[in-house]
Design a protein around this motif. Structure first.
Motif, short mmCIF file in Angstrom:
data_model
loop_
_atom_site.label_atom_id
_atom_site.label_comp_id
_atom_site.label_asym_id
_atom_site.label_seq_id
_atom_site.Cartn_x
_atom_site.Cartn_y
_atom_site.Cartn_z
N ARG A 290 1.00 -1.30 -0.04
CA ARG A 290 -0.13 0.05 0.08
C ARG A 290 0.99 1.20 -0.02
O ARG A 290 1.84 1.24 0.60
CB ARG A 290 -1.01 0.10 1.26
CG ARG A 290 -2.30 -0.49 1.13
CD ARG A 290 -3.06 -0.29 2.29
NE ARG A 290 -2.51 -0.57 3.44
CZ ARG A 290 -2.09 0.24 4.40
NH1 ARG A 290 -2.12 1.69 4.17
NH2 ARG A 290 -1.23 0.24 5.40
N LYS A 295 6.17 1.94 4.87
CA LYS A 295 6.58 0.78 4.05
C LYS A 295 8.07 0.94 3.33
O LYS A 295 8.67 0.16 2.84
CB LYS A 295 5.75 0.51 2.76
CG LYS A 295 4.28 0.33 3.18
CD LYS A 295 4.09 -1.17 4.00
CE LYS A 295 2.38 -1.34 3.97
NZ LYS A 295 2.69 -2.65 4.76
N ASP A 389 6.05 -2.25 10.62
CA ASP A 389 5.19 -2.99 9.94
C ASP A 389 4.66 -4.07 11.08
O ASP A 389 5.44 -5.08 11.58
CB ASP A 389 5.41 -3.89 8.76
CG ASP A 389 4.41 -4.06 7.76
OD1 ASP A 389 3.18 -4.15 7.96
OD2 ASP A 389 4.68 -3.65 6.48
N ASN A 392 3.33 -7.67 7.80
CA ASN A 392 3.71 -7.54 6.63
C ASN A 392 3.48 -8.97 5.86
O ASN A 392 4.15 -9.83 6.02
CB ASN A 392 5.12 -7.47 6.24
CG ASN A 392 5.34 -7.33 4.80
OD1 ASN A 392 5.24 -7.85 3.95
ND2 ASN A 392 5.22 -6.06 4.64
P1 ADP Z 1 -1.16 -3.67 5.09
O1 ADP Z 1 -1.99 -4.51 5.70
O2 ADP Z 1 -0.21 -2.49 5.66
O3 ADP Z 1 -1.42 -3.04 3.85
P2 ADP Z 1 0.05 -6.17 4.31
O4 ADP Z 1 1.29 -6.55 3.76
O5 ADP Z 1 0.22 -6.76 5.83
O6 ADP Z 1 0.24 -4.57 4.61
O7 ADP Z 1 -1.06 -6.68 3.57
C1 ADP Z 1 -1.38 -5.96 2.37
C2 ADP Z 1 -2.16 -7.08 1.74
O8 ADP Z 1 -2.74 -6.21 0.37
C3 ADP Z 1 -1.77 -8.40 1.08
O9 ADP Z 1 -2.37 -9.18 1.19
C4 ADP Z 1 -1.27 -7.79 -0.40
O10 ADP Z 1 -1.21 -9.07 -1.24
C5 ADP Z 1 -2.62 -7.07 -0.65
N1 ADP Z 1 -1.88 -5.98 -1.78
C6 ADP Z 1 -1.23 -5.05 -1.83
N2 ADP Z 1 -0.95 -4.25 -2.87
C7 ADP Z 1 -1.99 -4.74 -3.59
C8 ADP Z 1 -2.35 -4.55 -4.96
N3 ADP Z 1 -1.67 -3.46 -5.45
N4 ADP Z 1 -3.56 -5.16 -5.51
C9 ADP Z 1 -4.23 -6.15 -4.72
N5 ADP Z 1 -3.66 -6.54 -3.53
C10 ADP Z 1 -2.57 -5.73 -2.93
#
Ligand code: ADP
Length: 490
Positions: A290, A295, A389, A392
């Protein structure tokens, strides 16, 4: 206190989370709203629990109730085998409770003040009001003696509010983000209220043992309660004594689902195609985050740019794919971050790109699960460089996708995942030279070494999936309910 519903009424397991586990997806032809399950591990983990137990989920549906043109759903409805109970927020509450106190105060405070938290009394007032509304909605639907599991930092006051209304309930709380050291937490003008809110629970779950310790230290320093064996004794309004336990339950992913998806022909084919579209480079590095200041995207880009400048990475044969999911775009800091990141990407491409080849492929979109799995298979090196984080999940998803036991993971030591994935290449992202060395180590890692490390990490993520996380938490909170779930889902 309010009375429990009459015998046989209400739900035995109630999840309370900021968001409902569904997103609005237009309407059915007859005008009823259509829903699709939102992606995410929490829903996957809890669905079997909810379906086997008469479960209800209390959450916000995402819109503002006074938004002109938005027809908010306010009545409870059934979807995917569970009862969904919407909590409505006004536009002002979205700004004060969600964008304000949750994402402008608590999020930066709990992530080591990477940006300065803002403290506004009106935001706090909205936080209290909205927490009260969630607590009331949960108290209304919970059966006598039910288990209520409250999720995350947006709802820290709900446990005590719920207990005041319904002392018959078992209340659990899980904090998905870090819990900061007391020296940082102490800034919060409402620190006592937050701690007292959390202590309404019987069991408090955190990502890492260090987070649970930080919480217990805050309770000692701020409330003068002395923890023993990860628990404190509290006295309720009616004079009764109660133990509150705080311990670590590291969250995970649906490992089997990611593994299976990554093994499909469609995903393998898509991975080949992505690699070809990138010009079949020798090395593909990947970041998936995100777009959030926690990050460390800037640190990553800086290290990458310097490696190109130094000639330690060849611009010709290298691509960094950076997927940056749009996030919290109405919060000022996130707008500024986006500008910084895009400027940096432009600079690197300006300095090292050629007409036919961009060294950084920057994608500001959301993707489906298949596309994500394909990207993981393309990535020779996965870069997770968070400055802080809670867990993650991306790191775990990468590992789960690599059934070929190839690829290398560069992982910040400031993630919860670093505790579990000891075979990743660990980095301190603030140390740019160290980060550069880690990236080089990952790029040149021999296949044998990749395999050895990936195998160990896959074993860990395979055994500790999100289903196990939910089971373990429930077993610690209410062993009887955990047994019922186990029997029903066997
Ligand atoms: P956060 O909860 O802080 O966003 P995490 O890494 O714990 O970070 O979780 C992020 C989730 O969002 C993961 O399951 C990841 O696959 C998903 N994700 C991140 N970027 C994208 C994207 N561009 N499109 C779809 N899913 C995404």
């Amino acid at each position: 206190a309010q009375p429990a519903p009459p015998a046989g009424e209400g739900y035995d397991v109630v999840v309370v989370a900021n968001r409902l586990p569904v997103d609005r997806d237009g309407d059915h032809p007859d005008g009823r709203p259509r829903w699709k399950r939102s992606p995410g591990g929490l829903v996957t983990a809890l669905e079997p629990v909810m379906q086997s137990q008469d479960g209800a989920w209390v959450g916000w549906s995402g819109g503002a109730s006074d938004d002109p043109g938005a027809e908010e759903v306010t009545e409870p409805f059934d979807e995917g085998g569970m009862r969904l109970v919407p909590v409505g927020l006004s536009g002002e509450e979205v700004a004060g409770f969600y964008e304000g106190f949750s994402n402008g105060t608590l999020w930066p405070l709990y992530h080591d003040v990477i940006v300065a938290p803002e403290y506004h009394r009106t935001w706090w007032e909205h936080y209290v009001t909205v927490n009260q509304r969630f607590a009331a909605a949960a108290a209304d639907v919970a059966a006598e003696g039910a288990v209520v599991w409250v999720q995350d930092y947006q709802l820290q006051l709900v446990p005590a509010m719920l207990r005041a209304r319904r002392p018959d309930l078992s209340v659990g709380f899980f904090n998905h983000i870090p819990f900061p050291p007391y020296e940082i937490f102490a800034q919060l003008p409402w620190r006592r209220q937050v701690l007292e809110g959390l202590l309404g629970a019987d069991l408090l779950g955190f990502q890492r043992p260090g987070d649970a310790q930080n919480f217990l230290r805050a309770v000692r320093r701020s409330l003068g309660l002395v923890p023993r064996q990860q628990a404190v004794e509290v006295t309720d309004a009616d004079g009764s004594r109660r133990r509150v336990t705080a311990s670590a339950f590291p969250i995970s992913i649906d490992t089997a689902a990611m593994d299976a998806l990554a093994r499909t022909d469609a995903v393998a084919e898509r991975a080949r195609q992505i690699r070809a579209d990138l010009g079949n480079p020798e090395t593909v590095l990947l970041g998936v985050d995100r777009l959030d200041y926690t990050k460390g995207i800037g640190h990553r880009l800086k290290a990458f740019a310097e490696l190109l400048d130094d000639g330690l990475l060849e611009a010709d044969g290298t691509v960094l794919v950076q997927v940056a999911t749009p996030s919290r775009e109405r919060v000022e800091q996130y707008r500024l971050l986006r500008e910084d990141v895009e400027l940096q990407v432009g600079r690197v491409n300006g300095a090292h790109g050629t007409l036919g080849h961009s060294v950084v492929q920057y994608l500001h979109h959301s993707y489906g699960r298949e596309e994500m799995a394909a990207l993981f298979l393309v990535a020779d090196v996965m870069l997770v460089t968070s400055l802080r984080d809670g867990m993650n999940l991306v790191a775990k998803e990468y590992v789960a996708a690599r059934h070929d036991e190839r690829g290398a993971l560069v992982l910040s030591e400031f993630t919860g995942a670093a505790d579990e994935l000891g075979q990743a290449v660990h980095v301190n992202p603030h140390d740019i030279d160290g980060l550069k060395a880690a990236v080089v180590q990952a790029v040149v890692m021999a296949p044998r070494e990749q395999r050895r490390r990936m195998r160990a990490m896959r074993r860990r993520v395979g055994e500790h999936d999100v289903q196990r996380w939910a089971r373990d938490f429930l077993a610690a909170l209410r062993p009887d309910v955990a047994r019922d779930v186990a029997e029903a889902t066997e």
